[in-house]
Design an enzyme around this catalytic site. Structure first.
Site, PDB file in Angstrom:
ATOM      1  N   LYS A 168       0.814  -1.221   0.000  1.00  0.00           N
ATOM      2  CA  LYS A 168       0.000   0.000   0.000  1.00  0.00           C
ATOM      3  C   LYS A 168       0.853   1.279   0.000  1.00  0.00           C
ATOM      4  O   LYS A 168       0.401   2.318  -0.443  1.00  0.00           O
ATOM      5  CB  LYS A 168      -0.938   0.010   1.211  1.00  0.00           C
ATOM      6  N   ASP A 218     -10.014   3.334   2.542  1.00  0.00           N
ATOM      7  CA  ASP A 218     -10.163   2.752   3.891  1.00  0.00           C
ATOM      8  C   ASP A 218     -10.780   3.751   4.882  1.00  0.00           C
ATOM      9  O   ASP A 218     -11.701   3.415   5.615  1.00  0.00           O
ATOM     10  CB  ASP A 218      -8.799   2.296   4.445  1.00  0.00           C
ATOM     11  N   GLY A 270      -4.095   2.889  17.903  1.00  0.00           N
ATOM     12  CA  GLY A 270      -3.402   2.360  16.732  1.00  0.00           C
ATOM     13  C   GLY A 270      -2.847   3.456  15.855  1.00  0.00           C
ATOM     14  O   GLY A 270      -3.340   4.595  15.868  1.00  0.00           O
TER      15      GLY A 270
END
Ligand code: NAD
Length: 291
Positions: free
Chosen positions: A76, A112, A136
């Site tokens: 990615k 996303d 995260g």
């Protein structure tokens, strides 16, 4: 369902998934089901690509004039330099999961973060003016943080452990605080429980975007117990295996509104589908198949 020889003709257009590994991916089933349902003459195939082959693969796809492709782990980020243009969010996030070939130019998008936002919107949750504690700093969390800031979130407290992702988190905070949006972003150590509890108390939304609670570690939870949660807190988890993580179970028991990771997965795919075909993916059909 039509058999392959009835479906594939000399005019069928190919869309690909590039990554490694890819054999577990739900994407081929999802997109081919959607193409079939809408009578679109496209086919979607997954390709396991080795790192040292990525450049040649992209040259090959350009040569074949593919409509577009998805990119998944671990490419990615590596893909960025092989593309001609990036959408604003892909550029800010620094990663791409969807590429469209527009008259020979490969344009990278990241769906996303928007997929996450849509998964909240569809259950009546808006981000504008709200605050989030985000656990995260990896690929999913970065996309969520940047997109949520673009969509009007006014504060994000990122928590991560001091691992390889810490510097990525520092970069994300810097990017968001420099963006021309009204969003203040801060970074804390996820092991600082006093700060974590305080920030959850001050937030409208708690989002887990770490791997905590993901199979096989289904008993792991980023918070010690349910006393940290209150009924008007929205709790979301990007993990979708299991569908209801330990965190979501605790949140549900404590009266919080919960959102699991399946909606994000569904919507990031639907947005990519729309980029390639300019048509809406049959969401309910796919949801039924997926859930
Ligand atoms: P990543 O490898 O890029 O990032 C992993 C993150 O988890 C990092 O912040 C890391 O510090 C943290 N982490 C890992 N193990 C930890 C532990 N034991 N304790 C504390 N922190 C820990 O991964 P990613 O692609 O960002 O994925 C993160 C999660 O989001 C995964 O569970 C993945 O399945 C899920 N995800 C869901 C979707 C969706 O569409 N629902 C999309 C992408 C990722």
């Amino acid at each position: 369902m039509n058999s392959l020889f009835e479906r594939i003709s000399g005019k069928t257009k190919l869309i690909a998934l590039l990554g490694s590994p890819v054999s577990h991916s739900y994407s081929p089933r999802m997109y081919n089901l959607a193409f079939e349902n809408l009578g679109l003459d496209y086919a979607y195939l997954a390709f396991n690509v080795e790192n040292d082959q990525l450049k040649d693969v992209i040259r090959g796809l350009r040569g074949l004039g593919l409509i577009g492709f998805n990119v998944t782990m671990p490419y990615k980020t590596n893909i960025l330099t092989l593309l001609d243009e990036l959408s604003t969010s892909a550029s800010l996030i620094g990663s791409v999961n969807t590429v469209v070939n527009t008259q020979g130019r490969l344009i990278g998008h990241n769906t996303d973060g928007m997929g996450f936002v849509k998964s909240l919107n569809e259950v009546g949750i808006q981000l504008k003016g709200r605050t989030m504690t985000l656990l995260g700093a990896g690929g999913a969390a970065t996309a969520i943080a940047i997109q949520a800031a673009m969509n009007g979130l006014k504060g994000i407290s990122i928590f991560n452990r001091k691992d390889d992702f810490w510097s990525k988190a520092e970069h994300t905070v810097e990017v968001i605080n420099k963006m021309e949006v009204d969003c203040k972003c801060s970074l804390y150590d996820i092991q600082d429980y006093d700060m974590l509890r305080k920030e959850i108390e001050n937030s409208d939304i708690l989002t887990n975007s770490t791997k905590i609670g993901m199979v096989p570690h289904v008993d792991e939870c980023p918070i010690p117990d349910g006393t940290w949660l209150r009924p008007n807190l929205i709790v979301t988890d990007t993990v979708y295996q299991p569908v209801k993580t330990k965190l979501l179970q605790l949140a549900e028991q404590n009266g919080c509104k919960i959102v699991n990771g399946l909606g994000m997965m569904l919507w990031q795919g639907a947005l990519a589908f729309e980029i390639w075909t300019e048509k809406a993916m049959p969401i309910e059909l796919i949801r039924k198949d997926l859930f």
